[in-house]
Design a protein around this motif. Structure first.
Motif, PDB file in Angstrom:
ATOM      1  N   SER A   1      -2.039   2.028  10.572  1.00  0.00           N
ATOM      2  CA  SER A   1      -2.812   1.862   9.381  1.00  0.00           C
ATOM      3  C   SER A   1      -3.183   0.358   8.990  1.00  0.00           C
ATOM      4  O   SER A   1      -4.006   0.047   8.364  1.00  0.00           O
ATOM      5  N   SER A   2      -2.961  -0.649   9.903  1.00  0.00           N
ATOM      6  CA  SER A   2      -3.373  -1.978   9.972  1.00  0.00           C
ATOM      7  C   SER A   2      -2.768  -2.632   8.573  1.00  0.00           C
ATOM      8  O   SER A   2      -3.563  -3.416   7.865  1.00  0.00           O
ATOM      9  N   ARG A   3      -1.657  -2.101   7.885  1.00  0.00           N
ATOM     10  CA  ARG A   3      -1.234  -2.725   6.802  1.00  0.00           C
ATOM     11  C   ARG A   3       0.006  -3.718   6.897  1.00  0.00           C
ATOM     12  O   ARG A   3       0.604  -3.551   8.186  1.00  0.00           O
TER      13      ARG A   3
ATOM     14  N   TRP B   1       1.635   7.074  12.638  1.00  0.00           N
ATOM     15  CA  TRP B   1       0.567   7.226  11.568  1.00  0.00           C
ATOM     16  C   TRP B   1       0.683   5.658  10.727  1.00  0.00           C
ATOM     17  O   TRP B   1      -0.601   4.971  10.851  1.00  0.00           O
ATOM     18  N   LEU B   2       1.605   5.336  10.197  1.00  0.00           N
ATOM     19  CA  LEU B   2       1.541   4.258   9.412  1.00  0.00           C
ATOM     20  C   LEU B   2       1.528   3.045  10.236  1.00  0.00           C
ATOM     21  O   LEU B   2       0.985   2.064   9.677  1.00  0.00           O
TER      22      LEU B   2
ATOM     23  N   HIS C   1      -2.620   5.661  -2.583  1.00  0.00           N
ATOM     24  CA  HIS C   1      -3.517   6.698  -2.196  1.00  0.00           C
ATOM     25  C   HIS C   1      -2.662   7.854  -2.306  1.00  0.00           C
ATOM     26  O   HIS C   1      -1.652   8.085  -1.646  1.00  0.00           O
TER      27      HIS C   1
ATOM     28  N   ALA D   1       3.621  -1.077   3.807  1.00  0.00           N
ATOM     29  CA  ALA D   1       3.043  -0.017   3.233  1.00  0.00           C
ATOM     30  C   ALA D   1       4.467   1.144   3.146  1.00  0.00           C
ATOM     31  O   ALA D   1       5.390   0.906   3.790  1.00  0.00           O
TER      32      ALA D   1
ATOM     33  N   PHE E   1       1.148   5.707   0.352  1.00  0.00           N
ATOM     34  CA  PHE E   1       0.577   6.908   0.520  1.00  0.00           C
ATOM     35  C   PHE E   1       1.409   7.952   0.154  1.00  0.00           C
ATOM     36  O   PHE E   1       2.670   7.660   0.423  1.00  0.00           O
TER      37      PHE E   1
ATOM     38  N   THR F   1       0.767  -0.999  -0.021  1.00  0.00           N
ATOM     39  CA  THR F   1      -0.264   0.041   0.115  1.00  0.00           C
ATOM     40  C   THR F   1       0.986   1.364   0.001  1.00  0.00           C
ATOM     41  O   THR F   1       1.908   1.402   0.704  1.00  0.00           O
TER      42      THR F   1
END
Length: 392
Positions: free
Chosen positions: A313-315, A309-310, A294, A318, A272, A270
């Motif tokens: 993110s439950s990734r 924050w990352l 995103h 990422a 960002f 993912t």
């Protein structure tokens, strides 16, 4: 001894910059691939006296001079005339090429314009070089020390002629006395001056020289190998990697789809990004379609905040490029083992260059992780103001 090779580009539009001279760069690259390094390049406008003077002068200094352009049917195409005057020979009608041109027009059911006859007027004694794609033949002339090879300015015609006609002539002329091999190394994060400081002061094995080509965001370093033993080549390559190996992206060819694509297969990646303006997503999309991207506003502008924050993110995997803050732009990579984050200062003013560098730095973090390398290293072109790792 290696042949002394020079290039001459002709035409007012090339000299004034109305047309970008991509042919000269392409020729230099092709010759280097074949083992010959161009010594000098010249650009001359449509002035016959200037061309005559240059041809005569360089004929005493070079072994091979490739002249590009000036072979068309119009009055400003004067390469053949200038060569004839430099060699003190007349222009002579080449009946063979005249018939070739007439046949080309006849195949299209069109009469050949009288102006095209000029393209069959060659210096006496010139050897015709075939051009199957156009009406301008190439030709070769010997003057003093130099062999002159004249080529058309249309890029597709030049490239075809080089492959089919010119390269075999060069091999016959010079054999394989030039560099037997060119080894390429693509680096990221080093400035051209910084790279020069690291490498140029070192002692390199006889028969091995270095070449550089900067193309933001990478720098290509070439080991140009002439008459060097395998042991000397191995030693030179190891010396290069010992100095700059931490910044090595690829050898031979820079192709992330081939090198990084398999590493990204079956990865739930993912993205960002904010400060990079979507450039990271665009770059990853050329490597693999299997990711979630995103482009967001309001991402943190400090490394610790972006990493925190990352982590929330439950990734699984990422990559994030935050907003630009007082200390620079934070980048963060989330993996199963935690989150690596750093803040980089971008010193380029051009917006496109800034986005490109940020995206490439993030991509480099991802590449290093997937390759089992140290995730964060120092970049000359992107100074780091903060670096940290948070456990998951």
């Amino acid at each position: 001894m290696n042949p002394v090779i020079e290039l001459v580009s002709t035409g007012d539009e090339v000299l004034t910059g109305l047309i970008t001279d991509t042919n000269a760069g392409w020729l230099s690259q092709q010759l280097l691939e074949l083992g010959w390094q161009v010594r000098r390049r010249f650009t001359v406008g449509d002035d016959k006296a200037d061309l005559v003077q240059l041809f005569e002068q360089r004929s005493h200094e070079a072994d091979l001079i490739i002249v590009n352009g000036g072979l068309g049917p119009t009055s400003d195409d004067i390469s053949a005339l200038a060569m004839a005057e430099a060699a003190a020979v007349p222009l002579v009608l080449n009946e063979h090429w005249l018939e070739v041109m007439r046949a080309k027009y006849g195949a299209r059911n069109r009469p050949m314009p009288e102006s095209n006859i000029k393209q069959a007027m060659l210096p006496a004694g010139a050897e015709v070089i075939d051009n199957p794609l156009g009406t301008a033949c190439g030709f070769a002339v010997k003057l003093n020390r130099a062999t002159f090879i004249f080529t058309p300015g249309v890029p597709s015609e030049l490239k075809n002629m080089m492959a089919a006609e010119v390269t075999p002539r060069l091999v016959r002329l010079f054999g394989r006395q030039g560099a037997s091999e060119v080894r390429r190394f693509f680096l990221f994060g080093l400035s051209e001056s910084g790279l020069s400081d690291r490498l140029d002061s070192k002692a390199w094995q006889p028969g091995i020289t270095l070449g550089y080509r900067a193309s933001l965001p990478t720098i290509e370093v070439k080991l140009i190998i002439e008459q060097a033993s395998p042991a000397a080549v191995q030693q030179a390559e190891q010396q290069l990697l010992d100095e700059v190996g931490r910044h090595l992206l690829a050898r031979g060819e820079l192709d992330f789809k081939t090198s990084l694509g398999p590493l990204l297969a079956n990865q739930a990646l993912t993205l960002f990004e904010e400060a990079s303006g979507g450039r990271l997503t665009d770059t990853i999309s050329t490597i693999t379609p299997e990711f979630e991207g995103h482009y967001l506003c309001g991402l943190p502008d400090e490394a610790r905040d972006l990493a925190t924050w990352l982590l929330g993110s439950s990734r699984e995997l990422a990559l994030a490029i935050g907003a630009e803050g007082p200390q620079g732009v934070p980048l963060a990579l989330l993996t199963a083992g935690g989150c690596h984050a750093q803040t980089l200062r971008v010193q380029f003013r051009d917006p496109l260059s800034r986005r490109k560098l940020l995206a490439f730095a993030a991509l480099d973090m991802l590449r290093r992780h997937l390759s089992g390398l140290e995730v964060m290293v120092d970049y000359d072109i992107l100074p780091c103001s903060e670096r940290l790792i948070l456990a998951s």
